[in-house]
Design a protein around this motif. Structure first.
Motif, short mmCIF file in Angstrom:
data_model
loop_
_atom_site.label_atom_id
_atom_site.label_comp_id
_atom_site.label_asym_id
_atom_site.label_seq_id
_atom_site.Cartn_x
_atom_site.Cartn_y
_atom_site.Cartn_z
N PHE A 179 0.85 -1.20 0.00
CA PHE A 179 0.00 0.00 0.00
C PHE A 179 0.89 1.24 0.00
O PHE A 179 1.81 1.36 0.81
CB PHE A 179 -0.89 0.01 1.24
CG PHE A 179 -1.97 -1.01 1.23
CD1 PHE A 179 -3.21 -0.75 0.67
CD2 PHE A 179 -1.77 -2.27 1.78
CE1 PHE A 179 -4.22 -1.70 0.66
CE2 PHE A 179 -2.76 -3.23 1.77
CZ PHE A 179 -3.99 -2.95 1.21
N ASN A 180 0.55 2.19 -0.88
CA ASN A 180 1.33 3.43 -0.89
C ASN A 180 0.48 4.62 -1.31
O ASN A 180 0.99 5.61 -1.83
CB ASN A 180 2.53 3.28 -1.83
CG ASN A 180 3.68 4.20 -1.42
OD1 ASN A 180 3.74 4.66 -0.28
ND2 ASN A 180 4.57 4.50 -2.34
N GLN A 181 -0.86 4.50 -1.05
CA GLN A 181 -1.72 5.63 -1.39
C GLN A 181 -1.50 6.77 -0.39
O GLN A 181 -1.65 6.55 0.83
CB GLN A 181 -3.20 5.22 -1.36
CG GLN A 181 -3.59 4.18 -2.40
CD GLN A 181 -3.58 2.77 -1.87
OE1 GLN A 181 -2.66 2.38 -1.16
NE2 GLN A 181 -4.60 1.99 -2.20
N PRO A 182 -1.19 7.97 -0.83
CA PRO A 182 -0.98 9.09 0.10
C PRO A 182 -2.23 9.40 0.93
O PRO A 182 -2.11 10.00 2.00
CB PRO A 182 -0.63 10.25 -0.83
CG PRO A 182 -0.20 9.62 -2.12
CD PRO A 182 -0.96 8.34 -2.23
N THR A 183 -3.40 9.00 0.44
CA THR A 183 -4.65 9.30 1.16
C THR A 183 -4.84 8.43 2.39
O THR A 183 -5.65 8.75 3.26
CB THR A 183 -5.85 9.08 0.22
OG1 THR A 183 -5.78 7.75 -0.32
CG2 THR A 183 -5.84 10.09 -0.91
N LEU A 184 -4.12 7.31 2.51
CA LEU A 184 -4.36 6.32 3.56
C LEU A 184 -3.91 6.85 4.92
O LEU A 184 -2.73 7.09 5.16
CB LEU A 184 -3.62 5.02 3.23
CG LEU A 184 -4.02 3.78 4.03
CD1 LEU A 184 -5.49 3.44 3.83
CD2 LEU A 184 -3.16 2.58 3.61
N THR A 185 -4.87 7.01 5.84
CA THR A 185 -4.56 7.54 7.18
C THR A 185 -4.88 6.57 8.30
O THR A 185 -4.47 6.78 9.44
CB THR A 185 -5.36 8.84 7.43
OG1 THR A 185 -6.76 8.57 7.28
CG2 THR A 185 -4.95 9.93 6.46
N LEU A 186 -5.65 5.52 8.01
CA LEU A 186 -5.98 4.51 9.03
C LEU A 186 -5.76 3.13 8.42
O LEU A 186 -6.30 2.82 7.36
CB LEU A 186 -7.44 4.67 9.48
CG LEU A 186 -7.95 3.64 10.50
CD1 LEU A 186 -7.20 3.75 11.81
CD2 LEU A 186 -9.46 3.82 10.75
N PHE A 187 -4.97 2.30 9.11
CA PHE A 187 -4.61 0.98 8.57
C PHE A 187 -4.41 0.03 9.73
O PHE A 187 -3.65 0.31 10.66
CB PHE A 187 -3.33 1.10 7.74
CG PHE A 187 -2.88 -0.19 7.11
CD1 PHE A 187 -3.47 -0.64 5.94
CD2 PHE A 187 -1.87 -0.94 7.69
CE1 PHE A 187 -3.04 -1.83 5.35
CE2 PHE A 187 -1.44 -2.13 7.11
CZ PHE A 187 -2.04 -2.56 5.94
N ASN A 188 -5.11 -1.11 9.71
CA ASN A 188 -4.96 -2.09 10.80
C ASN A 188 -5.19 -3.49 10.25
O ASN A 188 -6.27 -3.80 9.73
CB ASN A 188 -5.95 -1.80 11.93
CG ASN A 188 -5.57 -2.52 13.21
OD1 ASN A 188 -4.94 -3.59 13.19
ND2 ASN A 188 -5.94 -1.95 14.34
N VAL A 189 -4.17 -4.33 10.36
CA VAL A 189 -4.29 -5.74 9.94
C VAL A 189 -3.86 -6.66 11.07
O VAL A 189 -3.48 -7.81 10.85
CB VAL A 189 -3.44 -6.01 8.68
CG1 VAL A 189 -3.99 -5.28 7.48
CG2 VAL A 189 -1.97 -5.64 8.91
N SER A 190 -3.93 -6.20 12.32
CA SER A 190 -3.47 -6.99 13.46
C SER A 190 -4.40 -8.18 13.69
O SER A 190 -5.52 -8.24 13.19
CB SER A 190 -3.42 -6.11 14.72
OG SER A 190 -4.70 -5.58 15.01
N TYR A 191 -3.90 -9.14 14.48
CA TYR A 191 -4.67 -10.33 14.86
C TYR A 191 -5.17 -11.10 13.63
O TYR A 191 -6.35 -11.34 13.46
CB TYR A 191 -5.84 -9.96 15.78
CG TYR A 191 -5.41 -9.47 17.14
CD1 TYR A 191 -5.11 -10.36 18.16
CD2 TYR A 191 -5.27 -8.11 17.38
CE1 TYR A 191 -4.70 -9.90 19.40
CE2 TYR A 191 -4.84 -7.64 18.63
CZ TYR A 191 -4.56 -8.54 19.62
OH TYR A 191 -4.15 -8.10 20.86
#
Length: 614
Positions: A169-181
């Motif tokens: 992922f490298n979209q400049p718009t991305l501000t929230l990201f969670n792939v835990s668990y």
């Protein structure tokens, strides 16, 4: 003639200006625009089941201008732009390509459900900004087309069973990201965007490494093997004879092989004898003086293969240990309950785990025990104490949990109430209550087939973890009801105090709701419900909910509050709102109690109000 012509002209003008546009508009309204969007939504409706009556509600056109009568649907300019179905117990799998025809979709959320199968195809959804699939049972990999969504701002995929690698992922718009668990693996892509996110966005994934987690192991380069030079062909002869030294070498090797086998066997036997001696000494050493470290208690069985068995693990990030390591660990009693004793075990590796020895399950088959442990061990939630491993034998059954260091809610509320104690303020209590509700809502969502998913909810089974000045809580000793063979043994659980259990009625999820209501009242009043624990010098109440009802009905509302929070004027309104929820949860009739998902929603609203007032 002139008058007739004027009348006709007037009629034509009137028809042109008024009647014709109305007819066109009527046709415009009656036409079902963008039927492909409706067809896509019908695919969802027919593929999953939920507490919402989608078949009854999703009828007619999904959009009318900028509004929709369909649950979870938001429209703009006749197009579906938002699809949100959160916490409605959706079960089943999503059609893989159903989103391809909802081309104006900007917001997509299916979090807090029980959806299984792979993530749907998100390609070509150029308007998509928010994607929430957290807290489900999704499997497979993260679709690579996600990195091609140009306007993606938020992506939450935590608490699923996703595997494979994270796309770059490298979209400049991305501000929230969670792939835990999840079960993701490999190296976290080294992109400018993914480097922004903290460790909590990637935690609890098997074999995932790279910034901000641990560095990936560097494999040593393979040793350079010189290429063999081409053999020099000896002069060809009709007969080849082996040199004398090669024949002698072959004879020596043949003679030495049996001797070496016998030597290795003797060494192994000697080592086994040396290992056996300390084990026998450990098995007989059960008498340690009080105040010193004790070994983990275990049965006196001499079945060595059973004690040496390797333990199954649910998290590959945890250092592996076997049963013998566990039995050698120094141990300290954390608590004794009606179903067994819990110890903290300090392993030789330095790791600390909690080990519960469970009773009243001797009639349980190995298959039944293992099936339940596998089901519970795979569940991951921030407000559940995670099961690390387990062990089954006829003599003993062990459950290995993560160690939570700061005691239980019971201890926090009721112990050391003398002068000098630091009061537990209202904000801390509200945070703990919300965590309990989140854990319970997750259990109810994840275990819909269990009659009572937790069944043993009480303040001593809520463990506390302090993070600086904030308190977080985790539920433990959950989902034991299917492991107990009879109603007699089940009465040892917290649900044994519920009205329906005492009256011999059918048990449902609402028995858990009753137990939650009792904990809520315990936190608000500071009083100990009867038989929750053998605490000293604490005021116990035969029926806490009845006492609170009596006080509230006499308009002595603030008299129910714990003296530690009564002095503070802040939060009284929120306290009384929570009291109202607690009394609804402890209603004598189970069908009148709210669901845990509804309870959590109301508590989160109270928490938001409390934060705004601060």
């Amino acid at each position: 003639m002139i008058m007739n012509l004027a009348a006709v002209t007037t009629y034509v003008v009137f028809f042109s200006l008024y009647i014709a546009p109305m007819s066109i508009h009527s046709l415009y309204q009656s036409k079902e625009f963008f039927p492909e969007e409706k067809e896509a939504l019908m695919q969802i409706r027919d593929s999953v089941s939920s507490t919402l009556d989608l078949h009854g509600n999703w009828t007619g056109p999904p959009c009318h201008k900028n509004s929709s009568q369909w649950s979870g649907i938001t429209c703009s300019n006749w197009h579906v732009v938002s699809l949100v179905l959160e916490g409605v117990q959706l079960t089943g799998s999503l059609p893989p390509a159903f989103l391809q025809n909802i081309t104006f979709l900007a917001n997509l959320s299916f979090r807090n459900n029980s959806i299984n199968g792979p993530l749907p195809n998100l390609s070509n959804l150029v308007h998509l900004e928010s994607v929430f699939f957290s807290y489900n049972r999704l499997t497979g990999s993260i679709p690579s087309e996600c990195i091609e969504l140009p306007n993606l701002k938020q992506l939450e995929l935590q608490q699923n069973y996703l595997d494979g690698e994270i796309p770059p992922f490298n979209q400049p718009t991305l501000t929230l990201f969670n792939v835990s668990y999840n079960h993701l693996q490999g190296t976290i892509p080294d992109t400018d965007v993914l480097r922004r996110f903290s460790e909590s966005s990637y935690d609890h994934n098997s074999n995932l490494c790279g910034i901000p987690l641990e560095p990936c192991p560097v494999l040593p380069p393979a040793p350079l093997v010189p290429s063999p030079s081409p053999p020099v062909s000896p002069p060809q002869s009709k007969k080849r004879k082996l040199p004398i030294w090669i024949i002698v070498l072959i004879v020596v090797v043949v003679a030495l092989v049996p001797l070496m086998v016998m030597f290795v066997f003797f060494c192994c036997y000697k080592k086994a004898q040396e290992v056996e001696t300390p084990k026998e000494q450990q098995a007989g050493d059960d008498s340690s003086p009080e105040g010193t470290d004790k070994k983990m208690p275990h049965s006196q069985s001499t079945e060595d293969p059973e004690r040496r068995i390797e333990l199954p693990f649910f998290d590959k990030n945890i250092p592996v240990f076997d049963l013998d390591d566990l039995l050698r660990a120094s141990a300290e009693v954390l608590g004794k309950g009606k179903l067994g004793t819990t110890y903290s075990a300090n392993l030789e590796s330095g790791a600390v785990v909690a080990v519960k020895t469970v009773k009243y399950m001797n009639s349980l088959s190995k298959k039944e025990f293992i099936q339940q442990m596998l089901l519970l061990g795979r569940m991951r939630h921030e407000n559940l104490v995670h099961i690390i491993s387990f062990h089954y034998s006829k003599q003993e059954k062990l459950i290995v949990y993560e160690f939570v260091p700061d005691g239980s809610l019971f201890e926090l509320l009721h112990e050391n109430r003398e002068a000098g104690r630091v009061p537990l303020n209202w904000a801390a209590r509200l945070s703990i209550i919300k965590d309990i509700a989140k854990g319970m809502a997750f259990l109810h969502q994840s275990l819909p087939s269990h009659k009572v998913p937790h069944a043993n909810l009480k303040s001593s089974n809520v463990l506390i973890h302090r993070d600086r000045q904030s308190y977080h809580s985790k539920l433990t000793n959950y989902s034991f009801l299917p492991l107990l063979p009879s109603r007699k043994s089940s009465e040892r659980l917290a649900i044994g105090r519920s009205p329906e259990f005492c009256q011999g009625k059918k048990l449902t999820h609402k028995a858990d709701v009753y137990c939650f209501g009792i904990i809520l009242l315990e936190v608000i009043t500071g009083k100990v419900p009867e038989e929750t624990s053998p605490a000293r010098n604490e005021e116990k109440v035969d029926d806490l909910s009845e006492w609170v009802r009596m006080v509230v009905n006499n308009d002595w509302s603030t008299d129910i509050l714990d003296v530690e929070i009564l002095a503070s004027s802040a939060g009284h309104d929120e306290m009384l709102k929570l009291t109202e929820i607690a009394l609804q949860c402890t209603d004598m009739e189970p069908e009148k109690r709210p669901k845990m998902s509804e309870v959590l929603r109301r508590i989160e609203e109270i928490d938001r109000t409390n934060q705004e007032n601060e």
